[in-house]
Scaffold this motif. Sequence first.
Motif, PDB file in Angstrom:
ATOM      1  N   SER A  16       0.838  -1.199   0.000  1.00  0.00           N
ATOM      2  CA  SER A  16       0.000   0.000   0.000  1.00  0.00           C
ATOM      3  C   SER A  16       0.870   1.245   0.000  1.00  0.00           C
ATOM      4  N   GLU A 160      -8.686   4.874  -6.637  1.00  0.00           N
ATOM      5  CA  GLU A 160      -8.100   6.204  -6.514  1.00  0.00           C
ATOM      6  C   GLU A 160      -7.613   6.625  -7.892  1.00  0.00           C
TER       7      GLU A 160
ATOM      8  N   LEU B 215      -6.271   3.003   2.663  1.00  0.00           N
ATOM      9  CA  LEU B 215      -6.051   2.517   1.301  1.00  0.00           C
ATOM     10  C   LEU B 215      -6.353   1.041   1.180  1.00  0.00           C
ATOM     11  N   GLU B 216      -6.377   0.366   2.317  1.00  0.00           N
ATOM     12  CA  GLU B 216      -6.568  -1.076   2.328  1.00  0.00           C
ATOM     13  C   GLU B 216      -7.820  -1.398   3.110  1.00  0.00           C
ATOM     14  N   LYS B 222     -10.610   1.332  -1.403  1.00  0.00           N
ATOM     15  CA  LYS B 222      -9.884   2.502  -0.918  1.00  0.00           C
ATOM     16  C   LYS B 222     -10.910   3.373  -0.224  1.00  0.00           C
TER      17      LYS B 222
END
Lengths: 161, 289
Positions: A16, A160, B215-216, B222
């Motif tokens: 990540s 994103e 983000l995880e 996300k």
Amino acid sequence: MKTTFNTHLFSKQALSALFIVGTIFTGTVFSHGGATGVVKERMELMKEVGDNMKQVGAMVKGQAPFDSMTIAKNAKSISDAGPHITKLFPNDSLHKPSEALPAIWEEWDQFSALSDKLSDEANKLQEVAQGGDKRAITMQFAKLGKVCSGCHTDYRKKEEK
Amino acid sequence: MKPSTLKALTILSSMLISPITWADKDTPEVSDPVKSGEYIFNMGGCSSCHTAKEGKALAGGLAMETPFGVFYTPNITPDKETGIGDWSDEDFIRAMTKGEAPDGSHYYPTFPYTSYSKMSRHDLLALKDYLNQQTPVVSENRPHDLSFPFNLRSLMGFWKMVNFDETPFVPDKDKSQVWNRGAYIVNGPGHCGECHSPRNLIGGVKSEEALAGNLEGPEGEKVPGLTMAKENRVSQWSDEDLLFSIQIGMTPDGDFLGGSMGHVIENSTGKLSQEDLKAIIEYLRDSES
């Protein structure tokens, strides 16, 4: 055992971190994240219905003057867009940067029923808009929004960009 | 102010006066314990996890995929054999606030007791009353399918020592009542931080980065940040924009939220009163991190 446990999670964390770096560099220079072909086309269609909803939403929120003709016009555009949705999702068209989920093709009947429902609820919004009853318009706007978020709940995963 | 703007504002305020305008439902009767239990049940978003897509209400069986394996949610209908119909009030409160089963074993934090532990005893008892009134469904729980060593429940005792803060919700006397109501909902029943906060190496919420985004997130999503840091787009949104986003899912650009937030809106925030949604927003505007 504890080592496996940590390493596994560490690699996810590292991944990540890389992802963050990746997004910083890619930025948002391309509209629709540089999409091409049918993915780009459907993103554009979605963007258009998004703009329609935005205009109506601004009125419902009190950020723009209430005008039932404009609402009816936007509702009509959304209703017209409905039948195009399924055509823009040919089998397994999932290439980057699509946010579509494979479940679309596993549950095609439900997915296409939702596109029909979009037109139905948009038609109703057009009708109530012509009636001019603001409360009814507001309620029908929310119902139409439920179709948008319902489909995005089951068949889209935000990435994103 | 132009008359047209004024008119529009009148509509908006008529919406604000009657709570749950969008939900096609009557105002919750707070004096009726079952009705108020239903409201708390919605606040907790229990159906998102305990009702499977084609399954019976609250009978569980929803598969939750995680890096540790697949969890299957249990039956929480009042069936005495396969649900929780036999549980005492204290069994229920212990499960929700300590993450412990009636036999003393530990729950996995996929059950967000880590947030529900902030719920008041009053709300939990109302919630239990409501659950007791639901239709019992006979449906055996499906065992989780987890990889070693995560299949060892006892490991969760260790996990809790590191990650679980079981102190109850304490109002901040320096803040308004509305802010405190928001803090209670966000950190307690609404469990927003379970998805919107980053997690540490062993999956505990990093409390010092609460609501900073993840983000995880669950199922690889996300999850955007909700703090007013300028990299989070909510910091650019007006109060009405925020209200709309959690009430009907619309973002200011006309897009609609989906993914797991779609379930949150459908089952939870979309059913809350305007007052409570405004309290959530007041808290988000001014939360610690």
